[in-house]
Scaffold this motif. Structure first.
Motif, PDB file in Angstrom:
ATOM      1  N   UNK A 141     -29.552   4.483  21.988  1.00 47.89           N
ATOM      2  CA  UNK A 141     -29.074   4.380  20.613  1.00 47.89           C
ATOM      3  C   UNK A 141     -30.233   4.667  19.667  1.00 47.89           C
ATOM      4  N   UNK A 142     -31.403   4.126  19.992  1.00 48.13           N
ATOM      5  CA  UNK A 142     -32.606   4.377  19.200  1.00 48.13           C
ATOM      6  C   UNK A 142     -33.799   4.415  20.129  1.00 48.13           C
ATOM      7  N   UNK A 143     -34.827   5.172  19.744  1.00 42.16           N
ATOM      8  CA  UNK A 143     -36.022   5.292  20.572  1.00 42.16           C
ATOM      9  C   UNK A 143     -37.220   5.565  19.678  1.00 42.16           C
ATOM     10  N   UNK A 144     -38.364   5.022  20.068  1.00 36.76           N
ATOM     11  CA  UNK A 144     -39.593   5.252  19.318  1.00 36.76           C
ATOM     12  C   UNK A 144     -40.381   6.392  19.960  1.00 36.76           C
ATOM     13  N   UNK A 145     -41.204   7.113  19.193  1.00 35.36           N
ATOM     14  CA  UNK A 145     -42.037   8.158  19.781  1.00 35.36           C
ATOM     15  C   UNK A 145     -42.982   7.636  20.862  1.00 35.36           C
ATOM     16  N   UNK A 146     -43.239   6.332  20.857  1.00 37.13           N
ATOM     17  CA  UNK A 146     -44.093   5.749  21.887  1.00 37.13           C
ATOM     18  C   UNK A 146     -43.324   5.449  23.174  1.00 37.13           C
ATOM     19  N   UNK A 147     -41.996   5.668  23.181  1.00 37.91           N
ATOM     20  CA  UNK A 147     -41.232   5.572  24.413  1.00 37.91           C
ATOM     21  C   UNK A 147     -40.347   4.359  24.582  1.00 37.91           C
ATOM     22  N   UNK A 148     -40.359   3.439  23.634  1.00 32.83           N
ATOM     23  CA  UNK A 148     -39.508   2.257  23.774  1.00 32.83           C
ATOM     24  C   UNK A 148     -38.139   2.536  23.169  1.00 32.83           C
ATOM     25  N   UNK A 149     -37.102   2.049  23.822  1.00 26.73           N
ATOM     26  CA  UNK A 149     -35.741   2.407  23.437  1.00 26.73           C
ATOM     27  C   UNK A 149     -34.823   1.200  23.459  1.00 26.73           C
TER      28      UNK A 149
END
Length: 248
Positions: A141-149
């Protein structure tokens, strides 16, 4: 996020914001509404194409892909490219399906990439009998550029990973990718022990390589609620065998 923020509440707020923005911007696709789902989006095919150009995908013989709508183009591409496709059944209620494109007439590959088609053309395989997985693709649904979702909040991607990890079908080196719309990228998300990070993100516009992050060693049985155990027969079976070996 502020210190002491409740991770569950923060994740829920992020999900609600992303679902709302996708619909407000007109990029959400059927099935609608996207709230409560891994959201389908305009450009899912472009994201799948970007993923399929990666060296990890090209080398992979066995690809595990979630059953949600936005990753259907990934499933189809894998079958067209002759890769063994492993698809968890929805909510893992019927375990995992294995699709061998060599045993599916080419004219039916598009159908086989759907959930109903996977049940028709695939075969249920106990995870201990699955081949080693070379690449995992999960929805977000959402993800950060650092890889956490975050997914839709029910933990199935984490359970699927934990099951495969428990049976030795994946390990720390197994790449994990996700496909999303640019609007699903967020700056920050809280992290919990069971969260499964991704190694690369493929959007409708670009590829993002993420820094290495620790991956769960298996299923966190002590954090698993009884409702999930009742819903998923495979977990009931596994708990009787692996519970004492589960990570604390």
């Amino acid at each position: 996020m502020t210190a002491g923020s409740d991770p569950t509440a923060v994740k829920a707020a992020v999900r609600e914001r992303v679902w709302r923005v996708l619909e407000e911007k007109g990029v959400a696709r059927f099935p609608l509404p996207v709230r409560g789902r891994i959201p389908n989006f305009e450009g899912a095919e472009k994201a799948a194409s970007r993923l399929s150009s990666s060296s990890e995908y090209v080398r992979a013989r066995v690809v595990k892909v979630n059953p949600d709508s936005p990753q259907r183009p990934v499933r189809l591409r894998a079958l067209l490219d002759g890769k063994i496709l492993i698809m968890p059944t929805p909510r893992i209620r019927s375990g995992f399906l294995l699709l061998d494109p060599g045993k599916v007439p080419r004219k039916y590959l598009k159908e086989a990439a759907t959930i109903s088609g996977a049940f028709r053309f695939g075969r249920p395989v106990h995870p201990r009998e699955l081949p080693t997985v070379d690449l995992i693709v999960i929805g977000s649904v959402a993800v950060t550029p650092s890889g956490w979702r975050v997914g839709k909040g029910e933990g199935y991607a984490e359970l699927e990973y934990g099951i495969l990890r428990t049976y030795g079908k994946v390990d720390d080196s197994t790449p994990i990718f996700t496909t999303v719309h640019e609007l699903q990228l967020v700056d920050e998300l809280p992290r919990e022990p069971f969260d499964v990070p991704v190694d690369a993100i493929f959007t409708n516009e670009r590829d993002i390589r993420c820094p290495p992050n620790p991956k769960p060693a298996g299923i966190y049985w002590d954090l698993l609620d009884e409702e999930k155990l009742r819903e998923i027969p495979l977990l009931q079976e596994m708990r009787s065998v692996f519970y004492r070996r589960a990570p604390l």
